[in-house]
Design an enzyme around this catalytic site. Structure first.
Site, PDB file in Angstrom:
ATOM      1  N   MET A 177      -8.836 -99.069 -15.549  1.00 42.15           N
ATOM      2  CA  MET A 177      -7.808-100.060 -15.273  1.00 42.15           C
ATOM      3  C   MET A 177      -8.462-101.268 -14.627  1.00 42.15           C
ATOM      4  O   MET A 177      -9.278-101.124 -13.702  1.00 42.15           O
ATOM      5  CB  MET A 177      -6.735 -99.488 -14.347  1.00 42.15           C
ATOM      6  CG  MET A 177      -5.923 -98.368 -14.961  1.00 42.15           C
ATOM      7  SD  MET A 177      -4.479 -97.999 -13.934  1.00 42.15           S
ATOM      8  CE  MET A 177      -4.006 -96.421 -14.617  1.00 42.15           C
ATOM      9  N   CYS A 178      -8.105-102.442 -15.126  1.00 42.55           N
ATOM     10  CA  CYS A 178      -8.553-103.705 -14.542  1.00 42.55           C
ATOM     11  C   CYS A 178     -10.078-103.710 -14.359  1.00 42.55           C
ATOM     12  O   CYS A 178     -10.821-103.435 -15.302  1.00 42.55           O
ATOM     13  CB  CYS A 178      -7.811-103.936 -13.226  1.00 42.55           C
ATOM     14  SG  CYS A 178      -7.924-105.608 -12.576  1.00 42.55           S
ATOM     15  N   SER A 179     -10.568-103.982 -13.132  1.00 42.12           N
ATOM     16  CA  SER A 179     -12.006-104.103 -12.901  1.00 42.12           C
ATOM     17  C   SER A 179     -12.740-102.773 -12.933  1.00 42.12           C
ATOM     18  O   SER A 179     -13.963-102.734 -12.833  1.00 42.12           O
ATOM     19  CB  SER A 179     -12.267-104.797 -11.565  1.00 42.12           C
ATOM     20  OG  SER A 179     -11.719-104.051 -10.491  1.00 42.12           O
TER      21      SER A 179
END
Length: 318
Positions: free
Chosen positions: A104-106
């Site tokens: 997820m995301c970074s």
């Protein structure tokens, strides 16, 4: 079959994304006809993990929790920091034995550092896509999408896109009905078309002028003729203006949006009805079984018959 999930948290973890993983995979939905997973939150070792928003998260498990699970979720951890080598080994081991790996995301940066993005399509939050591409030049970074699945690795864009990625995997492994149960309980759509582009682009000047009524009508009339000419006339716009506005609001083209909605409708019919493939094609708007098979293969990597055998509530002829 997706049964067990471990979410890895590192210092700087975002509580929202962790909450997404807990909401999708950590709650027992069997009373509503949905799935239940063996869900564990783990760190490099048991103990206290500082969160991005302040405060601490107490983790009761180390990375041994990732050894036998069907899915390892890599939480955001404050890119572009380098993840602990033990985490990278855990990700590599999970992928090598055939488990799903989802970031997820970074969290995508940890996957990149583990070598899991080499030669793969991937994404992350639009603020970090350029950095991800620089640091991992063999990865094919797509800054416009909400999530990407490529050979057992799923990467998602920022924040709420993690919901889309998780629901995609539930649908992929357990079917549309299971994903719909989870989405309904979360009060979110089971599938969102478009991508990050709709958030990066300049907003439309008048919110009252939105295409939402046209989109609602399209979703309710998938078996109708949904050419740009027809839709532009309904929206009281020229075809060129409609196409431009549609991409600005949804991040995709009218044809691509309609095709994905028709595939989703066909999935529901194959799971929940006894209609033959020709009838499913007609009801979902593909008209012919050949066209339905083409879109199923391109979107889901399978055939309508194989999908029905796997996910149908009751056996049906095709």
């Amino acid at each position: 079959m997706l049964r067990s999930v471990a979410a890895i948290v590192l210092p700087g973890v975002s509580p929202f994304e962790l909450g997404v993983a807990c909401e999708v995979f950590g709650l027992d939905r069997r009373e509503s006809g949905g799935p239940s997973f063996d869900f564990t939150v783990c760190g490099v070792e048991p103990g206290v993990v500082p969160m991005k928003t302040g405060g601490d998260l107490v983790v009761g498990h180390g990375l041994e929790a990732t050894r036998d699970v069907d899915l390892v979720v890599m939480m955001p951890f404050g890119a572009p920091e380098v993840a602990d080598p033990a985490v990278l080994r855990a990700l590599q081991d999970a992928h090598a034995r055939g488990a799903w790996v989802l970031s997820m995301c970074s969290g995508a940066f940890a996957l990149g550092q583990a070598g899991l993005l080499d030669g793969r399509r991937c994404t992350t939050h639009w603020m970090y896509t350029d950095r991800l591409a620089r640091e991992h030049p063999t990865a094919v970074v797509d800054p416009a999408v909400l999530y990407v699945e490529d050979r057992g690795v799923i990467t998602s864009a920022g924040t709420a896109a993690g919901i889309d990625a998780c629901l995609h995997l539930v649908r992929r492994e357990l079917g549309a009905a299971a994903a719909a149960v989870v989405a309904r309980r979360m009060v979110v759509p089971p599938h969102r078309d478009g991508g990050q582009a709709q958030y990066i682009d300049t907003p439309l000047p008048c919110a009252a002028d939105t295409l939402a009524p046209v989109l609602d009508w399209m979703a309710e009339n998938l078996a109708s003729d949904l050419t740009v000419q027809v839709l532009a006339t309904r929206a009281l716009m020229s075809q060129r203006t409609f196409a431009r506005r549609f991409r600005a609001e949804t991040g995709t083209t009218p044809a691509a949006w309609v095709a994905r909605q028709r595939v989703a409708r066909a999935q529901e019919l194959l799971e929940q009805s006894t209609a033959g493939v020709e009838e499913v094609a007609r009801l979902s708007g593909f008209v012919t079984a050949a066209l339905l098979r083409h879109h199923f293969a391109r979107t889901l990597g399978t055939s309508p018959q194989a999908y029905r055998r796997t996910f149908a509530d009751t056996p049906a002829g095709s």
